[in-house]
Design an enzyme around this catalytic site. Sequence first.
Site, PDB file in Angstrom:
ATOM      1  N   SER A  39       0.586  -1.873 -11.589  1.00 12.40           N
ATOM      2  CA  SER A  39       0.152  -2.908 -12.120  1.00 12.40           C
ATOM      3  C   SER A  39      -1.211  -3.328 -12.005  1.00 12.40           C
ATOM      4  O   SER A  39      -1.677  -2.945 -10.994  1.00 12.40           O
ATOM      5  CB  SER A  39       1.083  -4.368 -11.432  1.00 12.40           C
ATOM      6  OG  SER A  39       0.436  -5.545 -12.085  1.00 12.40           O
ATOM      7  N   TYR A  97       4.068  -8.904  -4.385  1.00 10.69           N
ATOM      8  CA  TYR A  97       3.979  -8.096  -5.623  1.00 10.69           C
ATOM      9  C   TYR A  97       2.802  -7.268  -5.612  1.00 10.69           C
ATOM     10  O   TYR A  97       2.748  -6.240  -5.797  1.00 10.69           O
ATOM     11  CB  TYR A  97       4.417  -9.088  -6.681  1.00 10.69           C
ATOM     12  CG  TYR A  97       4.268  -8.122  -7.788  1.00 10.69           C
ATOM     13  CD1 TYR A  97       5.381  -7.317  -8.476  1.00 10.69           C
ATOM     14  CD2 TYR A  97       3.189  -8.089  -8.750  1.00 10.69           C
ATOM     15  CE1 TYR A  97       5.294  -6.670  -9.688  1.00 10.69           C
ATOM     16  CE2 TYR A  97       3.110  -7.418 -10.039  1.00 10.69           C
ATOM     17  CZ  TYR A  97       4.293  -6.758 -10.512  1.00 10.69           C
ATOM     18  OH  TYR A  97       4.279  -5.899 -11.750  1.00 10.69           O
TER      19      TYR A  97
END
Length: 262
Positions: free
Chosen positions: A152, A166
């Site tokens: 990401s 995350y």
Amino acid sequence: MDVQKLFDVKGKVVLVTGGAKGIGRMISEGFVTNGATVYISSRDAKACDKAVDELNALGTGKAHAIPANFYQEEECKRLAEEIAKREDKLHILVNNSGSNWGAPYDEYPSAAWTRVLTLNLHRVFDLTKLLTPLLENAGSAGDPARIINIGSVDGLRVPALETFAYSASKAGLHHLSRVLAYHLGKRNITSNSLACGPFESKMMAATLKSNREVIESNIPLGRIGTPQDVAGACLFLGSRAGSYINGATITVDGGSVINAKL
């Protein structure tokens, strides 16, 4: 130089974790429609079956479902054993399954770290190790097997959202991918990661619903990602065209990471 052969993945065997929904579903469709045999796996068995039915209706390649709960190490072992019963080679492993957890800094629970790091990082290593013999069987010096780790942009930049575990897990995944590239390249297996920006997915649904215009305004290309964008990147990495790419983190984000604020 034949462009069709250069990007050909026909006949390759692919595993996409989290392949029933979101970015994983986009990647699965890209491989199936270009003639690959794709195994999709996630803990949602109904979603896996639905995706397989939809993918097989497209023709060309073939899709199969092997549901598994990657939070549990034994389920990773079961999945690897099941694939080994059906296939003697695995050409491409796409580690896509992931989870997120958002909460204010002062309230962020320790349990979030355990849950997110387990799925997004720890199990990526576990599953890759378990499947390495099948990847080795598929790889050669001229056409290595491929590991594609779905990371990401939040593993490259500091996100505004309070998703501490995350973003840390994705930064760790990008570096794990490079470490694997070094050690497994010697076994004719490449390892690369995609740092994905915003795409239509369950994880992004609420954020896009409330902030889509703001998000798109911060992307130089002015839009969120499409299925073709992420599937195309995976087809490149999985084909002859990407066979000499090893240890790279490729941003698939429309330029959001390099967007200047001043």
